[in-house]
Design an enzyme around this catalytic site. Sequence first.
Site, PDB file in Angstrom:
ATOM      1  CB  CYS A   1       2.697  -3.236  -0.826  1.00 35.50           C
ATOM      2  SG  CYS A   1       3.905  -2.048  -0.215  1.00 35.50           S
TER       3      CYS A   1
ATOM      4  CG  HIS B   1       4.639  -3.949  -4.843  1.00 37.77           C
ATOM      5  ND1 HIS B   1       3.295  -3.683  -4.868  1.00 37.77           N
ATOM      6  CD2 HIS B   1       5.205  -2.967  -4.108  1.00 37.77           C
ATOM      7  CE1 HIS B   1       3.051  -2.567  -4.180  1.00 37.77           C
ATOM      8  NE2 HIS B   1       4.199  -2.123  -3.697  1.00 37.77           N
TER       9      HIS B   1
ATOM     10  CD  GLU C   1       2.343  -6.059  -7.413  1.00 44.10           C
ATOM     11  OE1 GLU C   1       2.535  -6.961  -6.571  1.00 44.10           O
ATOM     12  OE2 GLU C   1       2.113  -4.869  -7.099  1.00 44.10           O
TER      13      GLU C   1
HETATM   14  N1  GLN Z   1       1.324   3.281   1.857  1.00 42.15           N
HETATM   15  C1  GLN Z   1       2.116   2.175   2.256  1.00 42.15           C
HETATM   16  C2  GLN Z   1       3.563   2.582   2.545  1.00 42.15           C
HETATM   17  O1  GLN Z   1       4.018   3.589   2.111  1.00 42.15           O
HETATM   18  C3  GLN Z   1       2.067   1.052   1.245  1.00 42.15           C
HETATM   19  C4  GLN Z   1       2.675   1.404  -0.074  1.00 42.15           C
HETATM   20  C5  GLN Z   1       2.305   0.427  -1.164  1.00 42.15           C
HETATM   21  O2  GLN Z   1       1.317  -0.290  -1.059  1.00 42.15           O
HETATM   22  N2  GLN Z   1       3.062   0.399  -2.230  1.00 42.15           N
HETATM   23  O3  GLN Z   1       4.258   1.859   3.214  1.00 42.15           O
END
Ligand code: GLN
Length: 529
Positions: A376, A505, A507
């Site tokens: 992410c 994600h 994970e």
């Molecule tokens: N801050 C970033 C966003 O809002 C990544 C979010 C995250 O890593 N879950 O897109």
Amino acid sequence: MSGVGKGVSVASMGALLKARGLKVTAVKIDPYLNVDPGTLNPTEHGEVFVTKDGLETDQDIGNYERFLDEDLSRVNYMTSGSIFQTIINRERAMGYHGKTVEWVPDVPNEIISRIKTAANDADADVTLVEIGGTVGEYQNLLYLEACRMMHLESPKDVLLALVSYLPVPGNLGEMKTKPTQYAARSLNAAGLQPDFIICRSAFPIDEPRKRKLSISCNVAAEDVIAAPDVESIYAVPVKFEEEGVGDRIVSKLGLKAPKKDGKHWRDLIKNIKSSTKPIKIGVVGKYFSTGDFTLSDAYLSVLEAIKHAAWAIRRKPEIVWLNSEDFEKNPGTVATTLKKLDGIIIPGGFGARGIEGKLMAMKYAREHKLPYLGLCYGMQLGLIEIARDVLGWKDANTTEIDPNTSHPVIHLMDEQQKKMEDKNYGGTMRLGEYPCVLKKGSKARALYDLEIVRERHRHRYEANPEYRKEFEKVGVVFSGMSPDEKLAEIIELKNHSFFMASQFHPELTSRPFRPNPLFLGFAKAAAKR
Ligand code: GLN
């Protein structure tokens, strides 16, 4: 007390029942007033887990999914905030038909109806419900009341397990049962009698103390369950089985359990024990500190996913938590720290703090062909690092940090822009499962061995498509895209041993018996090193 292992206890009971051929689901209750944990600071709350249908939940839902090997959904989670929101909205819509809405029974009734919805949705033989918090505290009284009312309605169908911590004070060297006796008393005062006491402690509870708890808490001695600390949480189902927990639940509920097959759990433990050759994985994050203690709770699923992948290739995962702000203070330590590792992960995150340190780590991984997995924010920062150091756009950034950058390589889509302007923050990120099409010939496609995969998201910002061509010119492959090709979901680098990052994600979908393919590919690359 919190952190004592209620989630793993619930998940392990579920695993035992599932191994008996029963249909099992689980519900987590968080008593706080936030509608969901999505708006909570990660150092305060720990990881926010996301269900496939896009609810931001507590990390215990992740434990249940991993132990039960089932996808759960929004019906499996509730907070007091969400309960009251429903009740108040219903009252505003005349849903109580002019009657006074009372703390009891209206609140417990809503709780019970949600538990039943979860049970029905899963067509479950057994529904495990975890009440968060500690018995005796104010916040969860109405949940205990719900439990009492369910028991009253159907006494043979409701069992109650008290998970309690038995301290062994260093100056005494003796396990003390009194706090547990008081906890059972507090339950009695709420009109509840525990059927099991799960004795969490550094050591297994011995026979004399089992008898003591049995007599003082009114629980059969065989239902006082030893639950000592174990090296791996995945050993808990095996330990519980040895203590007879599965058979006792089945017999108390009068269920017919068609089979009993716990071999896969025993094999997993054997596999973990025999995986002795290490791979050293660094996780570069920032959500570690609460006072004097270092906690990695915010990255729980990342940690579990690394373990699953490492064990699958018979390696012992050695995880090094690296605070990116330390790299910023001492840039000289980046190379000296990272060269000792077999791979690094940059997990999800928000905001500006610590990102320059993460970019330093990423640059090192890119230039020294150290296996890299970005999750992410780890993908967004990957693009920023390449934009700055390879494409030479020195002020490239995400608009999350610098709204005025001349190279917004990561930006907000219009609908998110509107939400931000309206201060509509809760539950409004891109959340839950989305399809991703994998590019032919890419590493990602080889790892998944599928054309379309579905993975879970939790972010607001996206890679800006305007810069895609420029990135491709310097060796970035956009190997995973949304079906309409608007959103970049996976990037990888040509000419690198393993440099892979996803907007989702991965994970969150890793399971002990089914590691996520991106983590598996990463672990293999790390092992090669
Ligand atoms: N801050 C970033 C966003 O809002 C990544 C979010 C995250 O890593 N879950 O897109």
